[in-house]
Design an enzyme around this catalytic site. Structure first.
Site, PDB file in Angstrom:
ATOM      1  N   LYS A 189      40.520  26.148 -47.437  1.00  0.00           N
ATOM      2  CA  LYS A 189      41.264  25.706 -48.610  1.00  0.00           C
ATOM      3  C   LYS A 189      41.403  24.191 -48.599  1.00  0.00           C
ATOM      4  O   LYS A 189      42.095  23.637 -47.744  1.00  0.00           O
ATOM      5  CB  LYS A 189      42.666  26.324 -48.659  1.00  0.00           C
ATOM      6  CG  LYS A 189      43.464  25.879 -49.891  1.00  0.00           C
ATOM      7  CD  LYS A 189      44.949  25.880 -49.643  1.00  0.00           C
ATOM      8  CE  LYS A 189      45.716  25.233 -50.787  1.00  0.00           C
ATOM      9  NZ  LYS A 189      45.345  23.816 -51.038  1.00  0.00           N
ATOM     10  N   GLY A 242      48.427  18.505 -42.133  1.00  0.00           N
ATOM     11  CA  GLY A 242      49.277  18.166 -43.271  1.00  0.00           C
ATOM     12  C   GLY A 242      50.696  17.867 -42.820  1.00  0.00           C
ATOM     13  O   GLY A 242      50.932  17.431 -41.693  1.00  0.00           O
ATOM     14  N   SER A 243      51.632  18.151 -43.693  1.00  0.00           N
ATOM     15  CA  SER A 243      53.021  17.758 -43.436  1.00  0.00           C
ATOM     16  C   SER A 243      53.717  18.715 -42.482  1.00  0.00           C
ATOM     17  O   SER A 243      53.347  19.882 -42.349  1.00  0.00           O
ATOM     18  CB  SER A 243      53.799  17.717 -44.756  1.00  0.00           C
ATOM     19  OG  SER A 243      54.042  19.038 -45.221  1.00  0.00           O
ATOM     20  N   THR A 246      55.176  21.830 -44.336  1.00  0.00           N
ATOM     21  CA  THR A 246      54.202  22.891 -44.602  1.00  0.00           C
ATOM     22  C   THR A 246      53.793  23.587 -43.317  1.00  0.00           C
ATOM     23  O   THR A 246      53.619  24.813 -43.285  1.00  0.00           O
ATOM     24  CB  THR A 246      52.974  22.309 -45.312  1.00  0.00           C
ATOM     25  OG1 THR A 246      53.392  21.686 -46.534  1.00  0.00           O
ATOM     26  CG2 THR A 246      51.958  23.388 -45.625  1.00  0.00           C
ATOM     27  N   GLY A 247      53.644  22.831 -42.241  1.00  0.00           N
ATOM     28  CA  GLY A 247      53.315  23.437 -40.959  1.00  0.00           C
ATOM     29  C   GLY A 247      54.352  24.462 -40.529  1.00  0.00           C
ATOM     30  O   GLY A 247      54.004  25.543 -40.019  1.00  0.00           O
ATOM     31  N   GLU A 265      48.089  20.121 -36.964  1.00  0.00           N
ATOM     32  CA  GLU A 265      48.154  18.662 -36.753  1.00  0.00           C
ATOM     33  C   GLU A 265      48.972  18.103 -37.909  1.00  0.00           C
ATOM     34  O   GLU A 265      48.535  18.128 -39.062  1.00  0.00           O
ATOM     35  CB  GLU A 265      46.759  18.042 -36.732  1.00  0.00           C
ATOM     36  CG  GLU A 265      46.799  16.585 -36.299  1.00  0.00           C
ATOM     37  CD  GLU A 265      46.274  15.624 -37.346  1.00  0.00           C
ATOM     38  OE1 GLU A 265      47.037  14.674 -37.669  1.00  0.00           O
ATOM     39  OE2 GLU A 265      45.157  15.786 -37.825  1.00  0.00           O
ATOM     40  N   CYS A 300      46.961   9.534 -40.970  1.00  0.00           N
ATOM     41  CA  CYS A 300      48.006  10.132 -40.138  1.00  0.00           C
ATOM     42  C   CYS A 300      48.303   9.293 -38.898  1.00  0.00           C
ATOM     43  O   CYS A 300      49.429   9.284 -38.412  1.00  0.00           O
ATOM     44  CB  CYS A 300      47.635  11.555 -39.753  1.00  0.00           C
ATOM     45  SG  CYS A 300      46.056  11.724 -38.925  1.00  0.00           S
ATOM     46  N   GLU A 399      57.834   9.466 -41.960  1.00  0.00           N
ATOM     47  CA  GLU A 399      56.474   9.144 -42.372  1.00  0.00           C
ATOM     48  C   GLU A 399      56.445   8.805 -43.860  1.00  0.00           C
ATOM     49  O   GLU A 399      56.940   9.564 -44.688  1.00  0.00           O
ATOM     50  CB  GLU A 399      55.541  10.323 -42.098  1.00  0.00           C
ATOM     51  CG  GLU A 399      54.091  10.004 -42.410  1.00  0.00           C
ATOM     52  CD  GLU A 399      53.146  11.146 -42.064  1.00  0.00           C
ATOM     53  OE1 GLU A 399      52.068  10.876 -41.515  1.00  0.00           O
ATOM     54  OE2 GLU A 399      53.503  12.309 -42.333  1.00  0.00           O
TER      55      GLU A 399
END
Length: 433
Positions: A189, A242-243, A246-247, A265, A300, A399
């Site tokens: 995705k 990603g963030s 979301t992780g 990650e 990142c 971040e």
């Protein structure tokens, strides 16, 4: 760097509507839904992608499972998979300019960085894991003389991969290359705001010889497609970049479904620590600026926190601000541009809010921090250097993912270490001494 005329010619090519790539074929979303692709260069739509559904995820996973179980890929000799992955890398390299320009139109990275970091890195990663395919084997474990203990490595099955918008090709390759080399099948995705190069990547994989169902791409929103992948009972492993927020959701989805393994990650707030005894402070200043402002800070591992010894703090920070102010911000498809566009209007607004919050919390904006080139319709920001940021400030701790550098002085080595470790993030770091 390609000639500017070649870049311009590639930019001018129309992009047809894009569907999903499932079981070796293109197709629309199950409900016919589409989403416009907005270019950060000028804020205008230039393509459409399929707006995926949970049913689309089911179809992609079924195709991947069938391809895995019948051995059309997992059953190949490792050397055969290796040859296909090398052909895959060849095609990425052959189509590098097309992929780079398409990606820049989609996400705003300056073309000089995009060519190296996207098709260049993608091809290199495919080659690395192609070579690993027939070189990583099992082992005989130590045991007593009357016992033979064998370790046999097997592909796990169906791998789900979710990649972000900042470097979609590079990060997709990090996930699909090892998965494919080991004999797994993949459902991938891309970010809903940067899908075009990943969809083209799937097509090149099929051209290279990946059998139908081995690499499937479903575009669409994280809240629908990503959630369906996280909760799917027939995805064995999930890899995500990603963030942090979301992780955490993906870990929850894994726990609520089949306890699939998750490899995450997440974000970074990387410290760049500069001591007065650094042998080349001019080079340190130059790398500091480029390490946070290239790709508009949307990296990142960007060195987003400058932690500098107090005796050189004022002079060093002034020099970094001078370099930042001189960097050319503009059309990312102009070969002379050093800083391209911020990826989206929402990301630009978030970046600007961080600068305003930093001012309110006592930081001094030495340069930048404003929206520029608004007349183009695109999303551009002058790189910001914010001095005297307190360790408790939002800009120090959170971040940004934008072209904003926080600066904090230190007096002792212990204080520098404490400041460097003073956030919830890890990921990268640098020390000049």
């Amino acid at each position: 760097m390609p000639d500017q005329s070649l870049i311009d010619a590639e930019r001018a090519k129309p992009v047809p509507p894009q569907g999903h790539f499932i079981d070796g074929a293109w197709g629309p979303a199950s409900d016919g839904g589409t989403r416009p692709v907005i270019s950060p260069i000028d804020g205008r739509p230039f393509a459409t992608i399929a707006e995926g559904t949970a049913e689309d995820v089911d179809c992609a996973v079924a195709a991947a499972r069938a391809a895995f179980e019948d051995g059309r890929w997992s059953g190949l000799a490792p050397a055969a998979r290796k040859r296909v992955l090398h052909r895959f890398a060849d095609l990425v390299e052959r189509n590098a300019l097309e992929l780079a320009v398409l990606g820049v139109r989609d996400n705003g990275t300056e073309i000089g960085m995009a060519i190296r970091a996207e098709p260049g890195s993608c091809a290199g990663t495919l080659r690395f894991y192609a070579e690993a395919a027939d070189k990583i084997g099992g082992e005989i474990a130590p045991s007593s003389p009357d016992i033979l203990a064998l370790v046999h490595r097997e592909p796990v099955g169906v791998v789900g991969a979710i990649v972000p918008w900042n470097f979609p090709l590079m990060i997709a390759a990090w996930k699909i290359a090892p998965a494919l080399a080991a004999g797994n099948t993949v459902v991938l995705k891309p970010s809903e705001t940067a899908s075009l190069t990943v969809l083209r990547l799937a097509e090149l994989g099929a051209e290279a010889g990946l059998p139908p169902g081995v690499l499937n791409v479903v575009s669409g929103s994280g809240s629908v497609v990503g959630e369906a992948m996280g909760l799917h009972m027939d995805i064995d492993v999930l890899a995500f970049t990603g963030s942090g927020a979301t992780g955490r959701r993906l870990l929850d989805y894994a726990a609520r479904s089949n306890m699939k393994r998750c490899y995450l990650e997440l974000g970074g707030k990387s410290p760049n620590v500069v001591f007065a005894d650094a042998p080349d402070l001019e080079e340190a200043a130059r790398v500091t600026a480029h390490g946070i402002f290239r790709n508009s800070g949307q990296v990142c591992i960007a060195g987003s926190r400058l932690i500098v010894e107090r005796s050189i703090h004022a002079d060093f920070t002034r020099r970094v601000a001078e370099i930042a102010a001189a960097m050319r911000v503009g059309d990312p498809l102009d070969a002379d541009t050093q800083i391209g566009a911020v990826h989206s209007e929402a990301q630009l607004s978030a970046n600007l809010r961080f600068v305003e919050t930093a001012r309110a919390e006592g930081g001094e904006v030495l340069t930048g921090g404003d929206r520029i080139l608004a007349e183009t319709g695109g999303y551009y920001m002058a790189p910001a250097v914010v001095d005297n940021v307190a360790p408790t400030a939002a800009l120090f701790r959170n971040e940004v993912f934008g072209p904003v550098l926080s600066v904090t002085p230190f007096d002792t080595v212990d204080q520098a270490i404490a400041l460097a470790n003073g956030t919830d993030f890890g990921l990268a770091g640098a020390v000049w001494t």
